[in-house]
Design an enzyme around this catalytic site. Structure first.
Site, PDB file in Angstrom:
ATOM      1  N   GLU A  44       0.757  -1.332  57.591  1.00 24.44           N
ATOM      2  CA  GLU A  44       1.209  -1.571  58.957  1.00 24.44           C
ATOM      3  C   GLU A  44      -0.016  -1.727  59.844  1.00 24.44           C
ATOM      4  O   GLU A  44      -0.871  -0.840  59.900  1.00 24.44           O
ATOM      5  CB  GLU A  44       2.075  -0.438  59.500  1.00 24.44           C
ATOM      6  N   GLU A  69      -5.058   1.641  62.552  1.00 22.85           N
ATOM      7  CA  GLU A  69      -5.006   1.901  63.991  1.00 22.85           C
ATOM      8  C   GLU A  69      -6.413   1.961  64.560  1.00 22.85           C
ATOM      9  O   GLU A  69      -7.269   2.674  64.034  1.00 22.85           O
ATOM     10  CB  GLU A  69      -4.272   3.211  64.259  1.00 22.85           C
ATOM     11  N   ASP A 119       0.124  -6.910  70.827  1.00 21.11           N
ATOM     12  CA  ASP A 119      -0.194  -7.244  72.216  1.00 21.11           C
ATOM     13  C   ASP A 119      -0.192  -8.767  72.374  1.00 21.11           C
ATOM     14  O   ASP A 119      -0.930  -9.468  71.679  1.00 21.11           O
ATOM     15  CB  ASP A 119      -1.569  -6.690  72.580  1.00 21.11           C
ATOM     16  N   LYS A 123      -2.222 -13.964  79.262  1.00 21.92           N
ATOM     17  CA  LYS A 123      -3.045 -14.932  79.978  1.00 21.92           C
ATOM     18  C   LYS A 123      -3.705 -15.891  78.996  1.00 21.92           C
ATOM     19  O   LYS A 123      -4.224 -15.481  77.960  1.00 21.92           O
ATOM     20  CB  LYS A 123      -4.110 -14.207  80.811  1.00 21.92           C
ATOM     21  N   GLU A 195      11.649  -1.536  71.237  1.00 20.10           N
ATOM     22  CA  GLU A 195      12.876  -2.233  70.872  1.00 20.10           C
ATOM     23  C   GLU A 195      14.082  -1.661  71.610  1.00 20.10           C
ATOM     24  O   GLU A 195      14.930  -2.412  72.123  1.00 20.10           O
ATOM     25  CB  GLU A 195      13.082  -2.169  69.362  1.00 20.10           C
TER      26      GLU A 195
END
Length: 213
Positions: A44, A69, A119, A123, A195
């Site tokens: 993950e 992470e 993320d 922009k 979610e």
């Protein structure tokens, strides 16, 4: 993968033996070295607080899970959470995803790669920072076993369109998304706060899957 501002996670969290730092990683990362067995490994990217890893590893003891992470506080929280739940078939590595995949993961060694709400960097000038780009997909193609899957969930329609374009240009074959064993009802991700929030708002969630031939 997206971060919530103001989240307080104590530095006193116990990360061992689940949480690992790069300097303690074997190279390459392999099941027998990391877990003491040769079960399939799933990754993950972006664990957040570790909800998906904790739920999924508890239900699928025949699979090993590695969470990647980059944020220290989330790494600590996820590692401590998994330790307290005795999820010994899971590890959380404090590292940037691209570096980890490139430097530590062997060819055709991973059964699945999961990415949940990356993320979107909305922009235009920041689009180059998005995770799902051709360079990332090249690494996914390399590390997946034949029949291995990439599964991505997002709420951002423009980013979803980019993901489809990037994957269609690769050797991965689009396929149906398979909800994790721990997903509830019509959900795509186990215990995802994002979610649940977006469902309440009536916002559409996009799920994408691709398979290595």
């Amino acid at each position: 993968m997206r971060r919530r501002s103001g989240l307080k996670i104590g530095l006193a969290a116990t990360v061992e033996p689940v949480g690992l730092e790069v300097r303690n990683l074997p190279k390459p990362v392999e099941g027998p070295t990391l877990f003491g067995n040769a079960r399939p490994i799933e990754i993950e990217i972006g664990t957040g607080k570790g909800t998906f890893l904790a739920e999924e590893s508890s239900r699928r003891q025949d699979v090993n899970f590695i969470g990647v992470e980059r944020a220290d506080r989330y790494w600590r929280h996820a590692s401590d959470r998994l330790r307290r739940r005795e999820c010994w078939n899971a590890r959380v590595v404090l590292v940037e995803a691209g570096y980890f995949l490139t430097e530590f993961v062997s060819d055709e060694s991973i059964a699945a790669v999961h990415v949940h709400f990356p993320d979107p960097w909305p922009k235009k000038r920041h689009h180059k920072r998005r995770l799902i780009q051709s360079s990332f997909i090249l690494q996914v193609e390399r590390i997946l076993v034949p029949g291995g899957r990439l599964q991505v969930v997002t709420d951002h329609d423009a980013y979803y369109a980019q993901m489809q374009k990037v994957i269609s240009a690769s050797s991965l074959v689009p396929g149906p998304y398979t909800p994790p064993a721990s997903a509830d009802g019509d959900g795509f991700v186990a215990g995802s706060n994002f979610e649940r929030k977006y469902h309440r708002m009536g916002k559409r969630i996009y799920a994408l899957a691709a398979v290595k031939n």
